[in-house]
Design an enzyme around this catalytic site. Structure first.
Site, short mmCIF file in Angstrom:
data_model
loop_
_atom_site.label_atom_id
_atom_site.label_comp_id
_atom_site.label_asym_id
_atom_site.label_seq_id
_atom_site.Cartn_x
_atom_site.Cartn_y
_atom_site.Cartn_z
N LEU A 80 6.15 4.28 7.45
CA LEU A 80 5.35 3.07 7.72
C LEU A 80 4.69 2.56 6.44
O LEU A 80 4.58 3.28 5.46
CB LEU A 80 4.27 3.39 8.76
CG LEU A 80 4.79 3.91 10.11
CD1 LEU A 80 3.62 4.40 10.96
CD2 LEU A 80 5.57 2.82 10.84
N LYS A 103 6.24 7.89 0.32
CA LYS A 103 5.35 7.61 -0.80
C LYS A 103 5.18 6.11 -0.94
O LYS A 103 6.09 5.37 -0.52
CB LYS A 103 5.85 8.22 -2.10
CG LYS A 103 7.35 8.32 -2.30
CD LYS A 103 8.19 7.08 -2.19
CE LYS A 103 7.75 5.89 -2.99
NZ LYS A 103 8.61 4.70 -2.75
N ASP A 188 5.00 2.14 -5.35
CA ASP A 188 6.40 2.29 -4.95
C ASP A 188 7.24 2.96 -6.03
O ASP A 188 8.09 3.80 -5.73
CB ASP A 188 6.98 0.90 -4.63
CG ASP A 188 8.33 0.99 -3.95
OD1 ASP A 188 8.50 1.86 -3.07
OD2 ASP A 188 9.23 0.20 -4.29
#
Lengths: 362, 362
Positions: A80, A103, A188
């Site tokens: 999520l 992550k 990210d």
């Protein structure tokens, strides 16, 4: 012991694109199985099961809660948006589910600590979904970095992870939205760079993070491109760069007194198998400096299973040991996650403070 | 036109180790010849001529002045310690000799300007001895970086040049002595990193230099290891790292919106010929992110002559044009040198100011 006959049973929370890769990995792993998929829409969960060739018996749930309430789910994979991690990872732990968390694991270390505390107090295994950690190439490189005759003492690290987001990505992806993945490219992509730096340093935390000037943010203030220098007390130094604005690039260069490790695909290998890296030891010039001697050596590492399936196997092995032998969760994985998050937090703070040095404290 | 029959006649000032490589290069070049070697000791000059297989007619001089006074010397190669560059490069220009100057070219841009002004006012060609600029690989890479369909718009650069000095080097080499090569690793190795950054940016000067924390100096204050971030107005960003403390490493990674250029031997190729580099264009993942598509492409560039001989040929071509056609010196080379020195000065100033940003002004 978890195995084909008695696998760790995974539920997947949400139908993110990355969940397709991980559901394949669970199917490939020898000790795991996908048994449930939950989405806010029952239709989406059913479509995900059908589209990804999951077993017809896989249960579709119309909510994340339903997956956590499913008594036949041992572990959940949580892809999520980061802003939802605390809520759902904590809830999963409270329901006695092992947690494989995408992550960046949290928006800050304080949030992560709530997750880790919930996992700890409920005796479930926590692991973040940093797949390259589990490739046999990584283990082989670690052996070489630890060899004083081939690498020597660690001095410097440089890591790059970039890809170019197309206009739709830069406008609409959750990774550029302040209410979803507010850490942007740092969360990210920088996550992997920071992890590679910590891995290279055998998880010794750097003392200070100093973000690099030249950070790019979107109008909502989400980081699209940034970098940082990390410094240790013994003058080891690392730099990294991550960006949504450059062609896909994954460089890792680790320098020791006697050796240099280099690879250009550290996050996701160019091909599933084999994967390569280069190690140079005691590099010198030939007489008259007209070439190198010795040349760096190329190493080729094959793997029977892709790194993401090996990650699932490792989590399932630990979960099986808890299930079958009453073991305690392995603390290695949450410790590594927390160090990564601490460094990430410090880099973010340095950016916010105008690129001032920020101390990293455990 | 300078050629074998009518070559540019070189004198070498000093018998530094690097002079052996350059004297071979002059012999290999098709339009140049070594005619004189000067040292503070006549014996050393004679030994240098004998030991390096130079023609018996090569004149040995017992002083640098004598080389400059030699009417049959057209050009001089100056590999002296940096602190001596202003004196001898200016004197060479005043004697009407073309100047090939080792890097770092000067201790600061003000010193370099004295050299460039002397060369300009005496109509002699100036060139610094940055050999990799002259490899055909460099020209091929430049073509690709300029191709909007293969590389796109430049976004980020990272460059590394390190080697490990042994204890004798770290104690005694001129490159760690404040009165000789006071710029240390920044001058000796960072020079190449900075040049590679400028080359990648088509010589657009960055606006700001910010040195990285973690700089290491010896007891005399000479830099042994350092790095910096360079930033342009359009948010292009470059980082570099240079050090005498890590295994020999030469990485250059240049990232554009559509492409990534990478090579691991940018300063001195692994082998004299061929030399390689890798270019990736529009890199994506395969379906499910289980590999890359397309893979980066490997490029192999052969050369008939090593890069240092091509450097000599280029200087000799320009010198021959001045000699035979009354041409003016080519301003490209001194301009590139000066930009490199300006950035180097700014990085040094940033280190001295505790890693504060320093504006780079032309």
């Amino acid at each position: 012991m978890a195995d084909r006959a008695n696998p760790i049973r995974f539920g997947i929370l949400g139908c993110a694109a990355i969940a397709r890769k991980v559901s394949r990995a669970i199917a490939l792993a020898l000790n795991a199985a996908v048994v449930a998929v939950g989405s806010r829409s029952l239709d989406k969960a059913q479509s995900f099961i059908a589209d990804n060739g999951l077993p017809p018996a896989t249960r579709a749930h119309g909510s994340y809660e339903a997956v956590l309430d499913d008594p036949d789910v041992d572990a959940v994979y949580v892809p999520l948006p980061t802003s939802l991690h605390v809520r759902w990872a904590v809830a999963a732990a409270e329901h006695g589910k092992h947690v494989l968390l995408e992550k960046p694991t949290a928006l800050c270390a304080a949030d992560l600590d709530r997750i880790l505390e919930a996992c700890g107090s409920h005796g479930v295994q926590f692991m973040d979904s940093t797949m390259w950690m589990h490739h046999p190439r990584t283990a082989r490189m670690r052996d070489l970095l630890s060899d004083p005759n081939r690498f020597g003492q660690l001095k410097a690290i440089h890591s790059i992870f970039t890809f170019r987001g197309d206009p739709d990505f830069l406008q609409n992806d959750i990774r550029v939205k302040p209410d979803l993945d507010a850490l942007g490219a740092l969360g990210d992509l920088g996550w992997y760079c920071i992890r590679s730096v910590l891995w290279s340093a055998d998880y010794e935390l750097p003392k200070t993070a100093i973000a690099h000037h030249g950070c790019v943010k979107n109008q909502a203030g989400v980081i699209l491109s940034c970098g940082a220098t990390l410094v240790w007390d013994d003058a080891k130094v690392a730099t990294f760069h991550c960006s949504f604005l450059s062609n896909q690039t994954m460089e890792l260069c680790v320098m020791g007194t006697r050796g240099t490790l280099h690879l250009s695909d550290f996050v996701i290998p160019f091909e599933e198998t084999p994967a390569n890296f280069r190690l140079a030891t005691d590099s010198k010039f030939k007489e008259l400096h007209i070439g190198w001697q010795p040349l760096p050596s190329e190493h080729v590492i094959s793997t029977d299973l892709p790194q993401e399936a090996l990650m699932i196997q490792e989590l399932s092995r630990l979960a099986g040991s808890i299930r079958d032998s009453g073991s305690k969760p392995d603390e290695k994985w949450p410790i590594i996650t927390r160090k990564t998050q601490l460094v990430l937090d410090a880099v973010k703070e340095s950016i916010e403070k105008g690129f001032e040095p920020v101390n990293i404290t455990g």
